[in-house]
Enzyme design. Structure first.
Site, PDB file in Angstrom:
ATOM      1  N   ASP A 199      -3.314  18.890   9.468  1.00  0.00           N
ATOM      2  CA  ASP A 199      -3.763  17.988  10.535  1.00  0.00           C
ATOM      3  C   ASP A 199      -4.581  18.745  11.569  1.00  0.00           C
ATOM      4  O   ASP A 199      -5.164  18.131  12.468  1.00  0.00           O
ATOM      5  CB  ASP A 199      -2.560  17.321  11.214  1.00  0.00           C
ATOM      6  CG  ASP A 199      -2.069  16.128  10.418  1.00  0.00           C
ATOM      7  OD1 ASP A 199      -2.800  15.665   9.529  1.00  0.00           O
ATOM      8  OD2 ASP A 199      -0.952  15.661  10.690  1.00  0.00           O
ATOM      9  N   CYS A 219      -1.020  14.270   0.725  1.00  0.00           N
ATOM     10  CA  CYS A 219      -0.947  14.657   2.127  1.00  0.00           C
ATOM     11  C   CYS A 219       0.527  14.625   2.495  1.00  0.00           C
ATOM     12  O   CYS A 219       1.270  13.819   1.953  1.00  0.00           O
ATOM     13  CB  CYS A 219      -1.735  13.618   2.943  1.00  0.00           C
ATOM     14  SG  CYS A 219      -1.554  13.761   4.727  1.00  0.00           S
ATOM     15  N   LYS A 255      -5.033   7.743  -0.020  1.00  0.00           N
ATOM     16  CA  LYS A 255      -4.420   8.909   0.622  1.00  0.00           C
ATOM     17  C   LYS A 255      -2.915   8.654   0.641  1.00  0.00           C
ATOM     18  O   LYS A 255      -2.455   7.687   1.244  1.00  0.00           O
ATOM     19  CB  LYS A 255      -4.963   9.063   2.043  1.00  0.00           C
ATOM     20  CG  LYS A 255      -4.346  10.203   2.848  1.00  0.00           C
ATOM     21  CD  LYS A 255      -5.058  10.329   4.188  1.00  0.00           C
ATOM     22  CE  LYS A 255      -4.408  11.303   5.129  1.00  0.00           C
ATOM     23  NZ  LYS A 255      -5.049  11.276   6.455  1.00  0.00           N
ATOM     24  N   ASP A 295      -6.931   4.625   7.521  1.00  0.00           N
ATOM     25  CA  ASP A 295      -5.686   5.409   7.576  1.00  0.00           C
ATOM     26  C   ASP A 295      -4.531   4.528   8.042  1.00  0.00           C
ATOM     27  O   ASP A 295      -4.601   3.298   8.016  1.00  0.00           O
ATOM     28  CB  ASP A 295      -5.904   6.647   8.461  1.00  0.00           C
ATOM     29  CG  ASP A 295      -5.062   7.833   8.054  1.00  0.00           C
ATOM     30  OD1 ASP A 295      -3.870   7.863   8.431  1.00  0.00           O
ATOM     31  OD2 ASP A 295      -5.569   8.738   7.352  1.00  0.00           O
ATOM     32  N   ASP A 296      -3.504   5.165   8.513  1.00  0.00           N
ATOM     33  CA  ASP A 296      -2.241   4.535   8.910  1.00  0.00           C
ATOM     34  C   ASP A 296      -2.452   3.388   9.912  1.00  0.00           C
ATOM     35  O   ASP A 296      -3.262   3.507  10.835  1.00  0.00           O
ATOM     36  CB  ASP A 296      -1.389   5.639   9.557  1.00  0.00           C
ATOM     37  CG  ASP A 296       0.046   5.229   9.765  1.00  0.00           C
ATOM     38  OD1 ASP A 296       0.381   4.081   9.468  1.00  0.00           O
ATOM     39  OD2 ASP A 296       0.821   6.089  10.218  1.00  0.00           O
ATOM     40  N   ASP A 313       0.528   9.757   1.832  1.00  0.00           N
ATOM     41  CA  ASP A 313       1.107  10.579   2.899  1.00  0.00           C
ATOM     42  C   ASP A 313       2.628  10.647   2.765  1.00  0.00           C
ATOM     43  O   ASP A 313       3.238   9.822   2.071  1.00  0.00           O
ATOM     44  CB  ASP A 313       0.709   9.943   4.246  1.00  0.00           C
ATOM     45  CG  ASP A 313       0.673  10.942   5.390  1.00  0.00           C
ATOM     46  OD1 ASP A 313       1.185  12.061   5.219  1.00  0.00           O
ATOM     47  OD2 ASP A 313       0.141  10.590   6.456  1.00  0.00           O
TER      48      ASP A 313
HETATM   49  C1  DGJ Z   1      -0.263  12.560   8.814  1.00  0.00           C
HETATM   50  C2  DGJ Z   1      -1.582  12.848   8.171  1.00  0.00           C
HETATM   51  O1  DGJ Z   1      -1.727  14.213   7.954  1.00  0.00           O
HETATM   52  C3  DGJ Z   1      -2.691  12.304   9.047  1.00  0.00           C
HETATM   53  O2  DGJ Z   1      -3.930  12.646   8.503  1.00  0.00           O
HETATM   54  C4  DGJ Z   1      -2.524  10.823   9.189  1.00  0.00           C
HETATM   55  O3  DGJ Z   1      -2.719  10.212   7.951  1.00  0.00           O
HETATM   56  C5  DGJ Z   1      -1.153  10.514   9.741  1.00  0.00           C
HETATM   57  N1  DGJ Z   1      -0.104  11.148   9.005  1.00  0.00           N
HETATM   58  C6  DGJ Z   1      -0.921   9.028   9.764  1.00  0.00           C
HETATM   59  O4  DGJ Z   1       0.346   8.695  10.143  1.00  0.00           O
END
Ligand code: DGJ
Length: 730
Positions: free
Chosen positions: A548, A526, A476, A366-367, A478
């Site tokens: 989230d 997302c 993913k 992820d991030d 975002d």
């Molecule tokens: C928001 C997403 O909904 C989370 O799952 C995660 O990816 C964060 N952003 C990361 O900044």
């Protein structure tokens, strides 16, 4: 035939499965909606228009034309010529005036349906053939030609509508509102159901009785939003989950929208859904065409459940393009809740190594892997690997993960730019902004001006370089903030109000390139959780991160609300640790898994820190997903009871299309003192068939008994307990 034209009465009948939508061209060329509802054999229903009652059609009594305009059920109502109700179409003409007057000009009928230029839209599919009627309306004063593209699906009670506006005049015209669909009802005795929410609390259903005046939900945030979803249903007052007439409406669009109902002086209801007019003004030069997004309408006589199942089929068969739409999705583990920004290659590799032994199939990073991002305050726009965290680069980590027999996925936030980024330092003008105004900061980032092709090119080439550098199976995508100061430094003053729509067209352009260049990539959308859970996104990604909030009980609510319009196969749903990071609640591991089972299923935790007991449960949970995933992805959803109806329990089931098996999920939200078993009635089975529950194959029971008498749920003790049943046709 899904579309018919009756020349003698100038009537169009669109028939979708067992629902009719009838329109008629009346005197003077006005296009009126005669009827929408359960199919009827008659081709002439024109008495429903009450044209023999005052104020009559204008040609009979010009004295009352104003009254006619203000009460006729227009298929595509416009403003300024006597209809004082909410319009679907508004312009600013070259002379600065705002009236328009649309009259029938021509039509054509054809099989299938067209794609929309640069926009997501449903397509014809074998499972649900369709026919399209295009009706051209003209505003003689400006030379605007408005084409209503109306499609009826033969095997689903569903219709879609989109609108093209062509400037056939000689001067530019400004489009102020080009809504996608209007439906007129000869009743006000209805409820409107919408989905409201917030971050971590997305898509909560709200049902309100219609009242005189205008009621609406909308988004002006640049995304379809956490706050309101581009969905609304109108239903008769006694409609419930299983019975009663319901119309559901949804906009296939990911930006600003408005869905409104107006109850008029004559107790009729006009419903309109589209991009809305707030902050929108589009300059249409002579010869140019503007295309408004598609809206879908679904009709059900089987209550909200019937409406949802039709939406699910429509999106699954006719909107989602990904090869994954019905295919098993890999069980993934995402490191966000496990590590947040605090990770390096070793930590991720350890998670992958342990996860792979439990049967998890993909690691999603992820991030925090790029630029110098250690928190959310930098590096968006600098899509190059942070080698301090990932020494040897991405390829090295991916190979390690693959060495454990797992696939690899990665997070991007392509639409954003951090003030602390090389990209912003070299291109400060690439952020959405209004020259001379302070830019509002949100999550320490700005929004990239994706209306500009050079900006899209730069972002896409960076993403592509990363995707080509290693074996990446999943992305993913975002989007963690909404638009403020909507302006582009690349557009002239008279086009600044096009920015919000141009931005979304830019997002779609990027996503289209991504899914075209990487057809086997599994894309999950997302937006700060579930802030852009809309049909537009489903055109590009078969799944969207739902929220989230991964707490099991909160997820029951969120997934229930989401299921009103969206299939469970599209709901990103992961098992996380307790106490839950968002609400601090502790629920059993098995219940968390059962909630995720009704979605895409995955994990969002540090598996290296799990208790041995929880860890040892994972292979069994994955086995359940493998066993029931197909039913969830392609079966019919029946909601039995929700936590909103009764805070003590929640139950749902998935039934195979051929009714050969069903998965029933029961959640005891609150334990009950002096308890006895609770009886729930199953739904959607074949009443004439005989079923058995897999754990007790010797005990058979008819579908009729399972549905009419029900089953007793017993043996659950405590809060947040759950149990699943598998009924199989003998
Ligand atoms: C928001 C997403 O909904 C989370 O799952 C995660 O990816 C964060 N952003 C990361 O900044």
């Amino acid at each position: 035939m899904a579309v018919e034209y009756f020349e003698d009465t100038r009537t169009f009948r669109l028939r979708s499965k067992d629902t009719d939508w009838v329109m008629q061209v009346v005197d003077e060329g006005y296009l009126l909606q005669v009827y929408c509802g359960a199919a009827v054999p008659d081709s002439d229903l024109s008495w429903l228009l009450r044209l023999d009652e005052p104020p009559f059609v204008p040609s009979v009594n010009m004295r009352d034309k104003g009254t006619f305009m203000d009460s006729a059920p227009f298929v595509y109502p416009c403003a300024g010529t006597g209809d004082y109700r909410e319009p679907a179409f508004e312009i600013v003409a070259p002379d600065g005036t705002t009236a328009s007057d649309l009259r029938y000009s021509s039509h054509r009928i054809y099989s299938g349906k067209p794609a929309l230029d640069g926009l997501p839209a449903t397509f014809a599919a074998e499972e649900s053939g369709c026919e399209t009627l295009e009706i051209v309306l003209e505003d003689k004063f400006t030379g605007l030609e408005v084409t209503l593209v109306c499609t009826a699906f033969e095997k689903l009670s569903a219709f879609t509508r989109s609108v093209r506006v062509k400037n056939c005049g000689i001067q530019p015209v400004f489009l102020k509102n080009v809504s996608s669909m209007c439906a007129e009802f000869d009743s006000s005795d209805m409820d409107m159901i919408t989905l409201w929410g917030s971050w971590a609390r997305e898509r909560i259903p709200e049902r309100c009785r219609l009242h005189h005046g205008v009621q609406y939900i909308s988004s002006g945030r640049g995304t379809s939003s956490h706050q309101y979803n581009p969905f609304a249903a109108l239903c008769v007052r006694n409609a419930d989950e299983d019975s009663g007439e319901v119309w559901g409406f949804s906009l296939v669009y990911s930006g600003n929208f408005k869905a409104l109902a107006e109850v008029t002086q004559h107790d009729c209801t006009r419903f309109i859904i589209g991009m809305g007019s707030d902050g929108f003004l589009w300059k249409l030069e002579p010869g140019e065409t503007f295309t408004a997004p598609e809206a879908a309408a679904v009709h059900s006589l089987e209550g909200l459940g019937g409406m949802s199942r039709t939406f699910h089929d429509l999106w699954r068969q006719n909107l989602i393009r990904s090869p994954y739409k019905f295919r098993e999705r890999p069980v993934l583990i995402n490191n966000w809740e496990a590590t947040y920004f605090n990770f390096d290659a070793d930590k991720l590799a350890n998670i992958a190594s342990e996860a792979s032994e439990l049967g998890i199939e993909m690691l999603v990073m992820d991030d925090g892997w790029f630029g110098h991002r250690e928190s959310d305050n930098s590096s968006l726009g600098d899509w190059f690997v942070n080698e301090k965290k990932l020494p040897g680069g991405l390829g090295a980590l991916v190979e390690r993960v693959k060495g454990y027999g797992m696939r690899f996925g990665i997070w991007f936030e392509p639409e954003m730019i951090s003030p602390d980024s090389d990209l912003f330092r070299s291109h400060p003008d690439w952020a959405i902004q209004i020259k001379g105004r302070e830019m509002t900061m949100s999550r320490e980032q700005y929004v990239l001006d994706l209306s500009r092709s050079e900006v899209r090119e730069c972002v896409y080439s960076q993403i592509k370089r990363i995707l080509d550098s290693a074996d990446i199976a999943y992305v993913k995508w975002d989007c963690n903030r909404q638009i403020t100061e909507a302006g582009s430094l690349a557009l002239p003053a008279d086009r600044q109000q096009e920015v919000m729509h141009r931005y979304i067209l830019g997002v779609y352009d990027l996503m289209e390139r991504l899914v075209t260049d990487y057809p086997d990539l599994l894309l999950e959308n997302c937006s700060g959780g579930g802030g852009r859970f809309d049909p537009g996104m489903l055109y590009y990604s078969p799944q969207i991160w739902c929220s989230d909030d991964t707490d099991a009980l909160e997820r029951l609510k969120i997934q229930y609300g989401t299921s009103l319009c969206y299939p469970c196969s599209a709901m990103g749903a992961h098992v996380s640790v307790c106490p839950n990071h968002t609400v601090g609640r502790t629920t059993p591991f098995s219940t968390r898994a059962n909630v995720s089972l009704a979605g895409t299923f995955g994990y969002e935790l540090d598996v290296t820190k799990l208790s041995e007991e929880d860890k040892s449960a994972i292979p069994g949970q994955i086995a359940l997903y493998k066993k029931y995933g197909r039913l969830v992805r392609s079966g019919d959803l029946f909601r039995i009871s929700s936590i909103f109806d009764d805070p003590e329990y929640h139950a749902l089931m998935f039934v195979a299309k051929d009714k050969s098996e069903a998965l029933v999920e029961y959640f005891q939200v609150l334990g009950r003192p002096n308890r006895r078993s609770r009886r729930i009635k199953l739904k959607g089975l074949d009443p004439d068939a005989v079923y058995f529950e897999e754990k007790a194959p010797e005990k058979t029971i008819s579908g009729a008994a399972l549905m009419n008498c029900g089953i007793n749920i017993c043996g659950l003790w405590g809060d947040c307990q759950s149990v699943i049943f598998h009924y199989i046709k003998k």
